[in-house]
Structures are given as C-alpha cells and as structure tokens.
Design a protein around this motif. Structure first.
Motif, PDB file in Angstrom:
ATOM      1  N   VAL A 130       3.109  -6.848   4.601  1.00 19.58           N
ATOM      2  CA  VAL A 130       4.467  -6.364   4.870  1.00 19.58           C
ATOM      3  C   VAL A 130       4.505  -4.842   4.834  1.00 19.58           C
ATOM      4  CG1 VAL A 130       6.818  -6.312   3.959  1.00 19.58           C
ATOM      5  CG2 VAL A 130       5.588  -8.473   4.093  1.00 19.58           C
ATOM      6  N   MET A 131       3.835  -4.242   3.866  1.00 25.66           N
ATOM      7  CA  MET A 131       3.800  -2.784   3.778  1.00 25.66           C
ATOM      8  C   MET A 131       3.120  -2.166   5.002  1.00 25.66           C
ATOM      9  SD  MET A 131       5.301  -1.710   1.030  1.00 25.66           S
ATOM     10  CE  MET A 131       4.584  -0.184   0.503  1.00 25.66           C
ATOM     11  N   TRP A 176       5.538  -2.432   7.921  1.00 20.56           N
ATOM     12  CA  TRP A 176       6.622  -1.471   7.748  1.00 20.56           C
ATOM     13  C   TRP A 176       6.155  -0.055   8.062  1.00 20.56           C
ATOM     14  CZ3 TRP A 176       7.341   2.640   4.380  1.00 20.56           C
ATOM     15  CH2 TRP A 176       8.610   3.187   4.376  1.00 20.56           C
ATOM     16  N   ALA A 233       7.519   2.395  11.003  1.00 23.05           N
ATOM     17  CA  ALA A 233       8.094   3.703  10.678  1.00 23.05           C
ATOM     18  C   ALA A 233       7.403   4.819  11.458  1.00 23.05           C
ATOM     19  CB  ALA A 233       7.990   3.962   9.178  1.00 23.05           C
TER      20      ALA A 233
END
Length: 75
Positions: free
Chosen positions: A9-10, A13, A17
């Motif tokens: 997930v990181m 993300w 970004a």
C-alpha cells in the motif's frame, strides 16, 4: 502478512503521489489566483521580509508554458 500488505500500500501510494506531482498542470483559475496574490504581495510592506513566492511561482509557470515543444520524427 500485515506488514507485506502495508509495504504494498505504501509503495502504491508513493508512486501515485510522485506521478501526480509531475503531472500537475496549472489551470486558468490557478493563474488568476497567483496573479492576484502576486499583486497583493508586491503591495505589501512585508515584501522585503517574506519575498513574493506567488510571483516566483507564476513566473515559473509562464516560463514552462513558453518552452518550445520538440516533435520526435519517427522514420
């Protein structure tokens, strides 16, 4: 399992970004807002202390918009 999911997930993300940061194209509203802020900053008595960040950002946008576009010719 939970830490692996967290890392996935990181990573997603972070990639989202980064892609949004480079894909930003200012709208006409952003430019109008920056022009108004720039005018206010130039008239401010604190201009010497704080500078004019809106004017700097507006100049940067205008320079980027005026850059020539090079077409790649495939043969």
């Amino acid at each position: 399992m939970k830490t692996e999911l967290t890392y996935i997930v990181m990573a997603l993300w972070l990639s989202f970004a980064i892609s949004n940061a480079f894909a930003y194209k200012p709208s006409q509203f952003d430019k109008i807002s920056l022009k108004q802020n720039c005018k206010n900053e130039q008239e401010s008595s604190f201009k010497d202390f704080a500078g004019t960040p809106s004017c700097d950002k507006l100049k940067k946008i205008e320079i980027e918009e005026n850059q020539p576009i090079y077409r790649v010719k495939y043969e």
